[in-house]
Design a protein around this motif. Structure first.
Motif, short mmCIF file in Angstrom:
data_model
loop_
_atom_site.label_atom_id
_atom_site.label_comp_id
_atom_site.label_asym_id
_atom_site.label_seq_id
_atom_site.Cartn_x
_atom_site.Cartn_y
_atom_site.Cartn_z
N ALA A 32 0.85 -1.27 -0.18
CA ALA A 32 0.10 0.07 0.02
C ALA A 32 0.85 1.21 0.15
O ALA A 32 1.83 1.42 0.44
CB ALA A 32 -0.82 -0.11 1.19
N GLU A 33 0.34 2.41 -0.20
CA GLU A 33 0.85 3.34 -0.23
C GLU A 33 0.30 4.63 0.59
O GLU A 33 -0.94 4.68 0.83
CB GLU A 33 1.01 4.31 -1.54
N LEU A 34 0.91 5.35 1.79
CA LEU A 34 0.28 6.14 2.77
C LEU A 34 0.70 7.39 2.46
O LEU A 34 1.85 7.42 2.31
CB LEU A 34 0.66 5.77 4.25
N GLU A 35 -0.01 8.43 2.59
CA GLU A 35 0.37 9.99 2.53
C GLU A 35 0.02 10.55 3.95
O GLU A 35 -1.21 10.50 4.23
CB GLU A 35 -0.37 10.49 1.25
N PHE A 36 0.90 11.32 4.32
CA PHE A 36 0.80 12.23 5.57
C PHE A 36 1.33 13.64 5.20
O PHE A 36 2.17 13.94 4.13
CB PHE A 36 1.61 11.53 6.59
N ASN A 37 1.06 14.56 6.06
CA ASN A 37 1.60 15.71 6.12
C ASN A 37 2.38 16.08 7.69
O ASN A 37 1.75 15.60 8.57
CB ASN A 37 0.68 16.92 6.07
N ILE A 38 3.63 16.53 7.41
CA ILE A 38 4.27 16.69 8.80
C ILE A 38 4.64 18.34 8.91
O ILE A 38 4.70 18.80 8.13
CB ILE A 38 5.32 15.79 8.92
N GLY A 39 4.94 18.54 10.22
CA GLY A 39 5.30 19.90 10.41
C GLY A 39 6.76 20.04 10.17
O GLY A 39 7.77 18.92 10.21
N VAL A 40 7.53 21.21 10.46
CA VAL A 40 8.87 21.41 10.25
C VAL A 40 9.75 20.64 11.54
O VAL A 40 10.81 19.96 11.09
CB VAL A 40 9.34 22.82 10.47
N LYS A 41 9.09 20.68 12.56
CA LYS A 41 9.90 20.13 13.80
C LYS A 41 9.45 18.66 14.09
O LYS A 41 9.81 18.06 15.17
CB LYS A 41 9.52 20.96 14.97
N SER A 42 8.64 18.16 13.22
CA SER A 42 8.31 16.65 13.46
C SER A 42 9.53 15.64 13.39
O SER A 42 10.40 15.84 12.66
CB SER A 42 7.36 16.23 12.39
N THR A 43 9.53 14.98 14.47
CA THR A 43 10.77 13.97 14.63
C THR A 43 10.36 12.40 13.71
O THR A 43 9.42 12.38 13.27
CB THR A 43 11.08 13.60 16.05
N GLY A 44 11.59 12.09 13.39
CA GLY A 44 11.36 10.49 12.94
C GLY A 44 10.60 9.78 13.57
O GLY A 44 9.73 8.84 13.26
N LYS A 45 10.50 9.76 15.13
CA LYS A 45 9.78 9.05 15.81
C LYS A 45 8.34 9.16 15.72
O LYS A 45 7.51 8.29 15.78
CB LYS A 45 10.21 9.16 17.45
N GLU A 46 8.09 10.45 15.59
CA GLU A 46 6.70 10.96 15.43
C GLU A 46 5.89 10.49 14.35
O GLU A 46 4.94 9.99 14.36
CB GLU A 46 6.56 12.41 15.54
N LEU A 47 6.96 10.44 13.05
CA LEU A 47 6.21 10.06 11.97
C LEU A 47 6.15 8.49 11.77
O LEU A 47 5.17 8.13 11.23
CB LEU A 47 7.40 10.56 10.69
N TYR A 48 6.94 8.00 12.53
CA TYR A 48 7.18 6.36 12.44
C TYR A 48 5.89 6.05 13.36
O TYR A 48 5.32 5.03 13.01
CB TYR A 48 8.34 5.93 13.19
N GLU A 49 5.62 6.56 14.42
CA GLU A 49 4.52 6.07 15.20
C GLU A 49 3.04 6.49 14.52
O GLU A 49 2.30 5.68 14.66
CB GLU A 49 4.44 7.10 16.46
N LEU A 50 3.12 7.52 13.75
CA LEU A 50 2.04 7.86 13.20
C LEU A 50 1.54 6.72 12.12
O LEU A 50 0.62 6.38 11.94
CB LEU A 50 2.14 9.17 12.43
N VAL A 51 2.58 6.44 11.34
CA VAL A 51 2.59 5.37 10.31
C VAL A 51 1.92 4.03 11.26
O VAL A 51 1.22 3.32 10.82
CB VAL A 51 3.79 5.09 9.61
N CYS A 52 2.72 3.67 12.11
CA CYS A 52 2.22 2.38 12.97
C CYS A 52 0.74 2.46 13.47
O CYS A 52 0.22 1.43 13.34
CB CYS A 52 3.38 2.15 14.07
#
Length: 606
Positions: A32-52
C-alpha cells in the motif's frame, strides 16, 4: 489513502507560519501507499509512530523507514532527529519505504500480530523473487505454492484458469533460467503443491512460507564489504544471532561467527570497526569497512539486533503478554468463525449437491416424460394403424366367411359324392368277395380232382416201377448165377448234430480306484498367523523431514532438465554444501565451536 499530520505550534507569531507549514510524506509499504503531512519540527519517531498507528502495528521494534540519500545511499530514518534535518531527498512528497529492519529468530514464536506477519511475508517473498535471498530451485516451487495459497485461498478446480499462476511473480528469474521448463511447466508443478494445501488459511500459508524461508542461509542477513588486518577482502553479515564472516564470493557459507552473547562492545572510527568480546582472555578484533558511512549503519544494525537478542531471553513484558493474549483470543475467535464458515460451506456444498441431485432426477424424469410422450404418440399412431388394419381385416373376414360358406357347401356336396362312392365301393367289394369265394370253390374242386387223378397216376407209376424192378431183379439174379459171387459193402453216414450253448462269464474281480489325498495344510503356529499387525503408525513425521522428502522428489524430477551452464556461483556452492550434508544450522554449529579467542585468531588469519 489515509492521511495524517504532525505539527507543532511555535511560541512567536513570526515563526508560526513557518511551523504550521505542512510537508507531504509518501510512505510505501509492501502492499500500500500512505500519505501524510508533517510539520517542520516533526521527529522521525513521531512520523514512525503515526505510520504504525495508521496500519495498526504494535510490534514496532522490527520495522523502520528507509530512504535513499541524494548521493544514492540507503539510510534509515533516525527517530531522535527531526525528519527535515536528516539527509533526505528534496522531493515532494518525501518518499520513504516502510520495511523490516530486524528479523525474528523464530517467526512462529515471535510474530504476534497478523499485520506483522503479513508485512514480513511480503518483504521476504519479494527478496526471494528478486534474488536478494538465495533459495534452491525446489524450495522456490514450494514457497511459490504457499504464496499462491496466501493470495487466493484454497485451490478451486472450477475457478482455476491456465496461466493464472504464471502471471504472478513467484520464482526467481535465476531459477527459471537454469532449467528447460516453460512457464506453463513451472505452473503445473506449483499447482500440484498448491492443491495439496487445501484447508489452509491465508495466515497459515504466510506463516508456513516464513518458517521455510527463515531456514535459508541469507534470510535476515545484512551484508557489508570489509577487510581484516591482513587486507583480505571479506564480507560481514549482521543478523538476529550475531556477526558472521564470509569469504568475498560466498555469502552462503560463513567461515566464522560470533554470537551476540559473546560480544561486549562495538565501536568504530572512520573505517576502523572494533569488536570487544565477553571472554577476558580473548582479544578484541578489528575490521575495516570500504566506506566510512557504512560503519554507522553497521553499528545501528548491531545495536538493534543485540537489543532484540537480549529481549528474547527475558520474560515477556506486560505489553507483550497482553498482545499475545489478545492475539490468542483473536485467533480463537477467527477459528470459531472459520469452523462456522467451514460448516456453512459444507452445508452449502451439501445443498448444492442435493440440488444437483434433484436437478439430475428432474432431468431424468423430464427425459422419461419426453420418452413417454413420444411412446404415447407412437402408440396413438400405432392404434390408428391397427384400427385401419382391423377394418381391413374385418372386410377380409367377411369375404372369408362368404368363401367359407361356399366352401362348406362344396364340402357337403363332396361328402355326399364320397358317400355314394363309398357305397359303390362296398358293393364292388362284396361282389369281388363273392367272386373270390366262387373262384376258391372252383380251385378247390379242381385241386381235389387233380389230387385224385395224381394219386391214381402215382399208383400206376409205382406198379410200373415195381414191374420193371422185378424184371430187372430177375435179370440180375440170372447174371449173378453166371458170375462169381461178389459182395459189396455198404457204407452208411449218420450225421451228428452238435448242440451249441452260450456261456456267460461272471467276474468276481472289481477294479476300484484308489484315492490319494495330499494334505497341503501345515500344523504351524496358527496363532502367529492370526497375530494382529501393529495398527498404530507413527502419529506424524516431523514436518521439516516431510518437506525435505518432497523437495528431494521435486529436485530429482527437474534435475534432468537442468542447464549446467546457467547455474550461478551460489547454485554451485549450495550444491556442494548439500552433497556434504551441510545446512545453515549445521554450518553455524560447526563454526561456533572452540573458544572466542581461537575464532578471533582464525579471523585474523583469513
Amino acid at each position: 489513502m489515509p492521511f495524517g499530520s504532525l505539527k507543532r505550534g511555535g511560541a512567536s507569531t513570526a515563526t508560526k507560519s513557518k511551523q504550521s507549514k505542512a510537508y507531504p510524506i509518501r510512505i510505501t509499504t509492501m502492499d500500500a501507499e500512505l500519505e501524510f503531512n508533517i510539520g517542520v519540527k516533526s521527529t522521525g519517531k513521531e512520523l514512525y509512530e503515526l505510520v504504525c498507528r495508521t496500519i495498526g502495528l504494535r510490534e514496532t521494534w522490527y520495522f523502520g523507514l528507509q530512504f535513499v540519500t541524494p548521493k544514492g545511499h540507503l539510510a534509515w530514518l533516525k527517530f531522535d532527529k527531526k525528519v527535515l534535518d536528516q539527509d533526505i531527498p528534496k522531493e515532494s512528497p518525501l518518499p520513504f519505504l516502510f520495511l523490516a529492519k530486524f528479523f525474528p529468530e523464530d517467526v512462529s514464536e515471535e510474530l504476534i500480530q497478523e499485520i506483522t506477519q503479513h508485512l514480513f511475508f511480503l518483504q521476504v517473498k519479494q527478496s526471494i523473487v528478486n534474488g536478494d535471498i538465495y533459495c534452491p530451485p525446489e524450495a522456490s516451487v514450494l514457497l511459490a505454492s504457499y504464496a499462491i495459497q496466501a493470495k487466493y485461498g484454497d485451490y478451486d478446480e472450477s475457478s482455476y484458469r491456465p496461466g493464472m499462476l504464471s502471471n504472478e511473480e513467484l520464482l526467481p528469474q535465476r531459477v527459471m533460467d537454469q532449467y528447460q521448463l516453460t512457464p506453463e511447466m513451472w505452473e503445473d508443478r506449483i499447482k500440484v503443491w498448491y492443491a495439496d494445501h487445501k484447508g489452509m488459511t491465508r495466515d497459515e500459508a504466510e506463516m508456513e512460507y516464513l518458517k521455510i524461508a527463515q531456514d535459508l542461509e541469507m534470510y535476515g542477513v545484512n551484508y557489508f564489504q570489509i577487510k581484516n588486518k591482513r587486507d583480505t577482502d571479506l564480507c560481514l553479515g549482521v543478523d538476529a544471532l550475531g556477526l558472521n564472516i564470509y569469504e568475498r564470493d560466498n555469502r552462503l557459507t560463513p567461515k566464522i561467527t560470533f554470537p551476540w552473547s559473546e560480544i561486549k562492545n562495538i565501536s568504530f572510527k572512520d573505517k576502523k570497526f572494533t569488536i570487544k568480546t565477553m571472554e577476558k582472555k580473548a582479544p578484541g578484533f578489528e575490521f575495516f569497512a570500504n566506506k566510512p558511512r557504512v560503519n554507522k549503519l553497521v553499528l545501528e544494525l548491531c545495536v538493534g539486533n543485540h537489543e532484540l537478542f537480549m529481549r528474547r531471553r527475558k520474560p515477556d513484558s506486560i505489553e507483550i503478554q497482553q498482545m499475545k493474549a489478545q492475539a490468542k483470543e483473536e485467533k480463537g475467535r477467527k477459528q470459531v468463525e472459520r469452523d462456522k464458515l467451514a460448516r456453512e460451506k459444507e452445508l452449502k456444498e451439501e445443498a448444492v449437491k442435493e440440488k444437483e441431485e434433484l436437478q439430475r432426477k428432474l432431468n431424468h424424469l423430464q427425459d422419461e416424460l419426453r420418452l413417454g410422450q413420444d411412446a404415447l404418440r407412437r402408440s396413438e399412431e400405432t392404434a390408428e394403424l391397427l384400427h385401419e388394419k382391423a377394418r381391413i381385416a374385418e372386410e377380409e373376414a367377411m369375404l372369408l366367411n362368404q368363401k367359407s360358406s361356399e366352401a362348406e357347401a362344396e364340402v357337403q356336396r363332396m361328402k355326399i359324392s364320397a358317400m355314394k362312392i363309398e357305397e359303390e365301393k362296398l358293393l364292388m367289394e362284396q361282389r369281388a368277395h363273392d367272386a373270390e369265394m366262387l373262384a376258391a370253390r372252383i380251385v378247390e374242386d379242381s385241386e381235389r380232382n387233380f389230387h385224385y387223378r395224381y394219386q391214381e397216376h402215382e399208383m400206376l407209376k409205382d406198379e410200373l416201377i415195381k414191374a420193371k424192378y422185378a424184371e430187372s431183379a430177375a435179370k440180375e439174379k440170372l447174371s449173378l448165377l453166371s458170375q462169381s459171387s461178389q459182395m459189396s459193402s455198404l457204407y452208411s453216414y449218420n450225421p451228428l448234430v452238435s448242440e451249441l450253448t452260450d456261456l456267460g462269464l461272471d467276474s468276481d474281480l472289481v477294479s476300484t480306484d484308489t484315492e490319494v489325498t495330499c494334505d497341503l495344510t501345515t500344523n504351524g503356529d496358527m496363532d502367529q498367523l492370526s497375530r494382529e499387525i501393529e495398527k498404530e503408525r507413527v502419529e506424524y513425521m516431523e514436518k521439516s523431514k516431510h518437506l525435505q522428502e518432497q523437495l528431494r522428489e521435486l529436485k530429482s524430477e527437474i534435475e534432468v532438465l537442468k542447464v549446467e551452464e546457467k547455474q550461478t556461483q551460489m547454485d554451485q556452492i549450495h550444491e556442494e554444501n548439500s552433497q556434504k550434508g551441510e545446512t545453515k544450522f549445521t554450518t553455524l554449529k560447526k563454526i561456533r565451536g572452540g573458544t572466542t579467542k581461537s575464532r578471533v585468531a582464525f579471523f585474523e588469519e583469513l
